[in-house]
Design a protein around this motif. Structure first.
Motif, PDB file in Angstrom:
ATOM      1  N   SER A   1     -13.451 -23.784  30.383  1.00  0.00           N
ATOM      2  CA  SER A   1     -14.061 -24.653  31.397  1.00  0.00           C
ATOM      3  C   SER A   1     -15.560 -24.391  31.476  1.00  0.00           C
ATOM      4  O   SER A   1     -15.998 -23.241  31.385  1.00  0.00           O
ATOM      5  CB  SER A   1     -13.466 -24.349  32.762  1.00  0.00           C
ATOM      6  N   GLN A   2     -16.309 -25.433  31.663  1.00  0.00           N
ATOM      7  CA  GLN A   2     -17.749 -25.311  31.897  1.00  0.00           C
ATOM      8  C   GLN A   2     -18.135 -26.358  32.937  1.00  0.00           C
ATOM      9  O   GLN A   2     -17.900 -27.547  32.728  1.00  0.00           O
ATOM     10  CB  GLN A   2     -18.548 -25.561  30.607  1.00  0.00           C
ATOM     11  N   VAL A   3     -18.696 -25.950  34.008  1.00  0.00           N
ATOM     12  CA  VAL A   3     -19.220 -26.794  35.081  1.00  0.00           C
ATOM     13  C   VAL A   3     -18.163 -27.653  35.795  1.00  0.00           C
ATOM     14  O   VAL A   3     -17.876 -27.465  36.961  1.00  0.00           O
ATOM     15  CB  VAL A   3     -20.369 -27.718  34.595  1.00  0.00           C
ATOM     16  N   THR A   4     -17.510 -28.569  35.023  1.00  0.00           N
ATOM     17  CA  THR A   4     -16.744 -29.616  35.708  1.00  0.00           C
ATOM     18  C   THR A   4     -15.451 -29.133  36.343  1.00  0.00           C
ATOM     19  O   THR A   4     -14.941 -29.756  37.249  1.00  0.00           O
ATOM     20  CB  THR A   4     -16.428 -30.767  34.738  1.00  0.00           C
ATOM     21  N   ASN A   5     -14.900 -28.068  35.829  1.00  0.00           N
ATOM     22  CA  ASN A   5     -13.793 -27.437  36.550  1.00  0.00           C
ATOM     23  C   ASN A   5     -14.009 -25.940  36.432  1.00  0.00           C
ATOM     24  O   ASN A   5     -14.415 -25.452  35.373  1.00  0.00           O
ATOM     25  CB  ASN A   5     -12.430 -27.871  36.010  1.00  0.00           C
ATOM     26  N   PRO A   6     -13.770 -25.227  37.486  1.00  0.00           N
ATOM     27  CA  PRO A   6     -14.163 -23.817  37.452  1.00  0.00           C
ATOM     28  C   PRO A   6     -13.232 -22.978  36.597  1.00  0.00           C
ATOM     29  O   PRO A   6     -12.010 -23.191  36.605  1.00  0.00           O
ATOM     30  CB  PRO A   6     -14.086 -23.402  38.922  1.00  0.00           C
ATOM     31  N   SER A   7     -13.798 -22.049  35.876  1.00  0.00           N
ATOM     32  CA  SER A   7     -12.944 -21.058  35.218  1.00  0.00           C
ATOM     33  C   SER A   7     -12.544 -20.026  36.267  1.00  0.00           C
ATOM     34  O   SER A   7     -13.188 -19.897  37.299  1.00  0.00           O
ATOM     35  CB  SER A   7     -13.679 -20.412  34.045  1.00  0.00           C
ATOM     36  N   LEU A   8     -11.466 -19.297  35.969  1.00  0.00           N
ATOM     37  CA  LEU A   8     -10.933 -18.343  36.945  1.00  0.00           C
ATOM     38  C   LEU A   8     -11.122 -16.928  36.422  1.00  0.00           C
ATOM     39  O   LEU A   8     -11.080 -16.692  35.215  1.00  0.00           O
ATOM     40  CB  LEU A   8      -9.435 -18.597  37.159  1.00  0.00           C
ATOM     41  N   ASP A   9     -11.294 -16.012  37.339  1.00  0.00           N
ATOM     42  CA  ASP A   9     -11.456 -14.614  36.950  1.00  0.00           C
ATOM     43  C   ASP A   9     -10.132 -13.883  37.155  1.00  0.00           C
ATOM     44  O   ASP A   9      -9.736 -13.617  38.290  1.00  0.00           O
ATOM     45  CB  ASP A   9     -12.559 -13.985  37.811  1.00  0.00           C
ATOM     46  N   PRO A  10      -9.449 -13.581  36.079  1.00  0.00           N
ATOM     47  CA  PRO A  10      -8.110 -12.976  36.224  1.00  0.00           C
ATOM     48  C   PRO A  10      -8.162 -11.596  36.862  1.00  0.00           C
ATOM     49  O   PRO A  10      -7.138 -11.095  37.312  1.00  0.00           O
ATOM     50  CB  PRO A  10      -7.603 -12.900  34.788  1.00  0.00           C
TER      51      PRO A  10
END
Lengths: 497, 256
Positions: free
Chosen positions: A116-125
């Motif tokens: 993901s970049q910008v448009t949907n957030p990446s998650l921090d596991p």
């Protein structure tokens, strides 16, 4: 001007071993070996063609020739020459171990995962909950809830995995008992499954039954009502990626007292698994064995059917899904083996990547995908392969060779000899002791934990917080170095598309 | 002994087996099932030592994987009867279909009349268990294929006293166990993997208890059965494929 031809070979003569028997001078037809005017044995390296005749006929092994015939470009590799020579000598089928070493394309390496970049957030596991729990088993078409929200629909048996990675079937006989114990202990600690393979279940491993898959193969070794009950999953083994379409022969010299007791056969006899199950000649017959096993175990356990990835895997899988089976295990042609004819291992079957994509696609098309879980195996090397396999349509992956590497295997491919110096593929009690099940289990636990963390990182990067959202999510894959046809079979788009 | 009755008419195999499981869980008993009409998997995986009497025609995989029950069928059985059977006994007052006693590793299977193809295929035994298949009539082709252990006896009783067997490829791939055939065979009926000889006194140790039981169950004269001439088939090689394989050319071939 002087013309120079580079010597392709260098002759080494061990003067301590040479007895001046003159054999080399007589055997060489290119005048490489000669006595000079002082009577000293010399060689003209530039004349050598690498035929090895002098080496073969040197009675003391004094000669070695360094340098290689051009091999890669040649039809006649050293391996081909060795095999032909051996077969001319003994007229037998050449056996080998582990997975194919032929340079077939590895399609996993032509898939790239998304992030993901910008448009949907990446998650921090490391900060947010990430779900790797996976349930293997038949899922209902629909569920019914009571007014209070209780589940009314009776679910088919499900096996919960804490991570979508299980251990492949490796029988006692193919691998040593401490290897099986390492796998069983690790599976128990990890909340996943190990698979005892087709050689029965040693009583010492009964305690791990909550994490055990047992196999019913064509040889039916060690199959008793008790054996079936000591399982979370019962797997009907139809085929194996390393040797599709053929059975297995565990040679009598490997059948020692413990193997014999576990397989329930006499000591020292060959344990022969016929190529087909003789009660399965059709999908209807398969359905019959599935039902017989379910009747015998009160419908408490999912039944898996393991097939090798072959040309018609998709149609076969569709039949298996209709047979009442709960899980399909697809073993790709790169899968390992304790012993297989080399020509089968290296030439039969298709890459897991294609089989998996076409099976998943076909089951979706037929409206059967929820009827079975798919386990993909055969050459899975790391968490990226796991993620890609799941994105391509697998519910979980099974690892065999990778697990053995964690226990020390260096892929010398001598599994079939039973003389594994690492104590992995052997039935010799002295060699088997080289594996400590406790330490082995701890290495396997480390490996799977590490892969699971990496898998979570990849999922988080895609903005996905549960592995089931990756399953069959081919939109998260892109291809490189793939042609239109390959992309279409794999059901993925090209990088940049 | 408690007696249970089940009318199988209209019951599917699952419901029927559920009743059998329920009754057999109540301890030793005699379960009589009437009007059986093709229901499969009867007694599959059952470990209880119950008696099950079946009237009618049970379907495929009768007694598959079972280890405990003593099943009697008054009628014919179909394919896969005694499939991977572990123990117990199945008695068929009639004939049975293909792959009878497939991969059985224990128990006894008595068939009064004939059986289909591949009977006793890949039966196996060890020091703790050894299966026995006794066929009153004759068997179709591939009797005892891949036989790895146990005993198969073919009596040929339905052949008007002539005891002629027509099955071919008998003992194909056998590498253990023994097959006794009453009345003899033509050379071409015996697979190359089997070696035929005449059964002698020593074979009575195996034959006598089996034929005594068989005669008792079906009302034959035990002495008459024992006085027959039996051809005995043993595996030619205990390790038929020992010379099939060679290690890869990259290492020394072992002595052969």
């Amino acid at each position: 001007m002087k013309t120079y031809f580079e010597s392709r070979f260098t002759i080494n003569r061990d003067r301590n071993l040479c007895i001046n028997c003159t054999s080399c001078t007589r055997q060489c037809t290119f005048g490489v070996h000669y006595y000079d005017e002082k009577g000293e044995l010399k060689s003209r390296d530039e004349n050598c063609v690498g035929c090895q005749r002098c080496v073969a006929y040197c009675p003391t092994g004094a000669i070695t020739i360094k340098g290689n015939l051009p091999e890669a470009a040649s039809n006649w590799t050293r391996e081909v020459i060795r095999d032909i020579t051996a077969q001319a000598e003994n007229g037998a089928v050449i056996l080998t171990g582990s997975g194919t070493d032929k340079p077939y394309p590895i399609y996993w390496d032509r898939f790239l995962l998304n992030a993901s970049q910008v448009t949907n957030p990446s998650l921090d596991p490391l900060r947010e909950p990430m779900e790797l729990d996976t349930y293997l088993g038949k899922k209902p078409d629909r569920i019914e809830l009571s007014p209070e929200g209780r589940l009314i629909t009776k679910l088919a048996p499900q096996v919960k995995l804490k991570t979508p990675i299980i251990f492949s079937a490796m029988s006692f006989g193919a691998v040593s008992l401490p290897v099986q114990e390492s796998l069983a202990r690790a599976a128990t600690q990890l909340g996943t499954l190990w698979n005892c393979g087709e050689g029965g279940l040693h009583p010492g491993l009964y305690q791990y039954h909550e994490n055990t898959t047992v196999q019913v193969a064509s040889g039916r070794f060690g199959v008793s009502p008790g054996y079936l009950k000591k399982a979370q999953v019962i797997e009907i083994k139809i085929g194996q990626g390393a040797k599709p379409g053929i059975g297995g022969h565990l040679p009598g010299e490997k059948v020692n007292a413990e193997i014999a007791a576990t397989r329930m056969i006499p000591e020292g006899t060959d344990a022969l698994s016929p190529a087909p199950h003789h009660d399965i000649y059709s999908i209807e017959d398969l359905a019959q064995l599935v039902s017989a096993l379910k009747e015998a175990t009160n419908y408490e356990k999912p039944i898996s059917v393991k097939i090798a990835a072959v040309h018609n895997s998709a149609a076969i899988a569709s039949g298996i899904a209709r047979s009442g089976a709960d899980i399909i295990t697809i073993d790709g042609f790169r899968g390992g083996t304790g012993a297989s004819p080399k020509t089968i291992r290296d030439n039969v079957g298709i890459p897991l990547e294609f089989a998996l994509a076409s099976v998943d696609g076909r089951l979706r098309q037929d409206g059967l995908r929820n009827k079975v879980s798919i386990v993909a195996s055969g050459g899975i090397r790391g968490s990226a392969d796991v993620a890609k396999a799941i994105a391509l349509g697998a519910d979980a992956v099974a690892i065999g060779t990778a697990a053995l590497v964690a226990l020390g295997c260096q892929l010398c491919q001598q599994c079939h000899t039973g003389r594994c110096p690492w104590g992995i593929c052997t039935t010799d009690p002295a060699l088997s002791r080289r594996i400590d099940p406790q330490k082995g289990a701890s290495r396997l636990v480390n490996l799977i934990n590490a892969w699971s963390i990496e898998l979570k990182e990849m999922l988080g990067g895609m903005g996905i917080n549960a592995v089931e959202s990756l399953r069959g999510n081919r939109d998260e894959l892109r291809g490189i170095e793939l042609n239109e046809k390959e992309l279409s079979i794999l059901g993925i788009r090209m990088a940049g598309e | 002994m408690t007696e249970f009755k089940i009318n199988a008419s209209g019951l599917g195999y699952h419901s029927l087996n559920n009743l059998i499981k329920e009754y057999s869980a109540r301890g030793p008993g005699n379960i009589k099932i009437e009007n059986v009409f093709g229901q499969r998997y009867i007694g599959a995986g059952l470990e209880s030592k119950v008696r099950i009497e079946i009237s009618g025609t049970p379907g495929n995989d009768l007694g598959a994987f079972m280890s405990g029950p003593d099943i009697t069928v008054y009628g014919n059985a179909q394919d896969g009867c005694g499939n991977t059977m572990d123990g117990g006994r199945i008695v068929i007052h009639g004939s049975a279909g293909d792959t009878v006693a497939l991969a059985a590793r224990g128990g006894q299977l008595f068939v009064r009349d004939g059986v289909g193809y591949r009977a006793g295929i890949h039966m196996k035994g060890d020091t703790t268990k050894s299966p026995a298949l006794v066929i009153g009539g004759s068997a179709q082709d591939f009797l005892g294929e891949y036989l790895a252990g146990g005993v198969i006896v073919v009596l040929g009783l339905s052949h008007d006293g002539q005891r002629r067997h027509h099955g071919r490829f008998i003992g194909t791939g056998m590498h253990g166990g023994v097959i006794y055939i009453s009345g003899g065979l033509e050379e071409h009926q015996i697979a190359g993997d089997a070696v035929a000889s005449k059964a002698g006194e020593a074979d009575l140790v195996t034959l006598e208890p089996l034929l005594t039981d068989f005669a008792g169950v079906f009302g034959y004269d035990k002495e008459e059965l024992l006085s027959n001439h039996y051809l005995k088939l043993l595996p030619r090689y205990l390790r038929p494929y020992a010379r099939l394989y060679a290690p890869g050319g990259h290492e020394t071939a072992p002595d052969r």
